[in-house]
Design a protein around this motif. Structure first.
Motif, PDB file in Angstrom:
ATOM      1  N   CYS A  22      45.773  41.879  31.582  1.00  0.00           N
ATOM      2  CA  CYS A  22      45.187  42.875  30.697  1.00  0.00           C
ATOM      3  C   CYS A  22      44.384  43.835  31.570  1.00  0.00           C
ATOM      4  CB  CYS A  22      44.303  42.228  29.654  1.00  0.00           C
ATOM      5  SG  CYS A  22      43.353  43.391  28.656  1.00  0.00           S
ATOM      6  N   ALA A  23      44.843  45.062  31.642  1.00  0.00           N
ATOM      7  CA  ALA A  23      44.181  46.072  32.452  1.00  0.00           C
ATOM      8  C   ALA A  23      43.324  46.966  31.561  1.00  0.00           C
ATOM      9  CB  ALA A  23      45.214  46.919  33.185  1.00  0.00           C
ATOM     10  N   GLY A  54      29.923  37.140  34.827  1.00  0.00           N
ATOM     11  CA  GLY A  54      29.616  36.205  35.907  1.00  0.00           C
ATOM     12  C   GLY A  54      30.668  35.137  36.107  1.00  0.00           C
ATOM     13  N   ARG A  55      31.809  35.295  35.417  1.00  0.00           N
ATOM     14  CA  ARG A  55      32.955  34.397  35.532  1.00  0.00           C
ATOM     15  C   ARG A  55      32.728  33.019  34.924  1.00  0.00           C
ATOM     16  NH1 ARG A  55      33.640  37.787  39.977  1.00  0.00           N
ATOM     17  NH2 ARG A  55      35.740  38.713  40.111  1.00  0.00           N
ATOM     18  N   ARG A  71      39.434  36.832  36.221  1.00  0.00           N
ATOM     19  CA  ARG A  71      39.280  38.288  36.225  1.00  0.00           C
ATOM     20  C   ARG A  71      39.171  38.794  37.645  1.00  0.00           C
ATOM     21  NH1 ARG A  71      34.293  39.513  32.678  1.00  0.00           N
ATOM     22  NH2 ARG A  71      34.590  41.666  33.399  1.00  0.00           N
ATOM     23  N   ASP A  72      39.641  40.025  37.832  1.00  0.00           N
ATOM     24  CA  ASP A  72      39.523  40.725  39.095  1.00  0.00           C
ATOM     25  C   ASP A  72      38.818  42.037  38.797  1.00  0.00           C
ATOM     26  OD1 ASP A  72      39.831  42.216  41.413  1.00  0.00           O
ATOM     27  OD2 ASP A  72      41.825  41.432  41.836  1.00  0.00           O
ATOM     28  N   VAL A  78      41.957  41.298  33.616  1.00  0.00           N
ATOM     29  CA  VAL A  78      41.752  39.893  33.272  1.00  0.00           C
ATOM     30  C   VAL A  78      43.123  39.251  33.123  1.00  0.00           C
ATOM     31  CG1 VAL A  78      41.624  40.329  30.783  1.00  0.00           C
ATOM     32  CG2 VAL A  78      40.536  38.289  31.749  1.00  0.00           C
ATOM     33  N   TYR A  79      43.205  37.991  33.505  1.00  0.00           N
ATOM     34  CA  TYR A  79      44.474  37.266  33.505  1.00  0.00           C
ATOM     35  C   TYR A  79      44.372  36.019  32.629  1.00  0.00           C
ATOM     36  CZ  TYR A  79      45.068  40.053  37.750  1.00  0.00           C
ATOM     37  OH  TYR A  79      45.141  41.078  38.655  1.00  0.00           O
TER      38      TYR A  79
END
Length: 117
Positions: A22-23, A54-55, A71-72, A78-79
């Motif tokens: 998801c971009a 904060g992941r 997430r990147d 997000v993946y």
């Protein structure tokens, strides 16, 4: 206005894997709580997983052993990695972003995942 574009859905056999992406548009992605939801035919939309800036992650009980959210922030993406897929995982998967400053929520258009032999 934030735009979310999901990709990576498709047809997969039971036991297979998929990775959804998801971009997000814009420059504030790092401040968003991100989530994946899904909606199967005739059913309500349900939460799959969430990830904070904060992941920190959280999962629906039925999926936490098979799905991984990540997430990147450099890619505004997000993946959702899905393993050991089952026919009951068949659904449209939606990405959601919630701005932690404004609490405004944004949704993607969804991507279809079909698990079938």
């Amino acid at each position: 206005q934030v735009q979310l574009v999901e990709s990576g859905g498709g047809l997969v056999q039971p036991g297979g894997s998929l990775r959804l992406s998801c971009a997000a548009s814009g420059s504030q992605f790092v401040f968003y709580n991100m989530a994946w939801y899904r909606q199967a035919p005739g059913k309500q939309r349900e939460l799959v997983a969430t990830i904070t800036p904060g992941r920190n992650t959280n999962y629906a009980d039925s999926m936490k052993d098979r799905f991984t959210i990540s997430r990147d922030n450099a890619k505004n993406t997000v993946y959702l990695r899905m393993n050991s897929l089952k026919p009951e995982d068949t659904a449209v998967y939606y990405c959601k972003a919630v701005d932690t400053w404004t609490s405004i929520a944004y949704w993607g258009q969804g991507t279809q995942v079909t698990v079938s032999s």
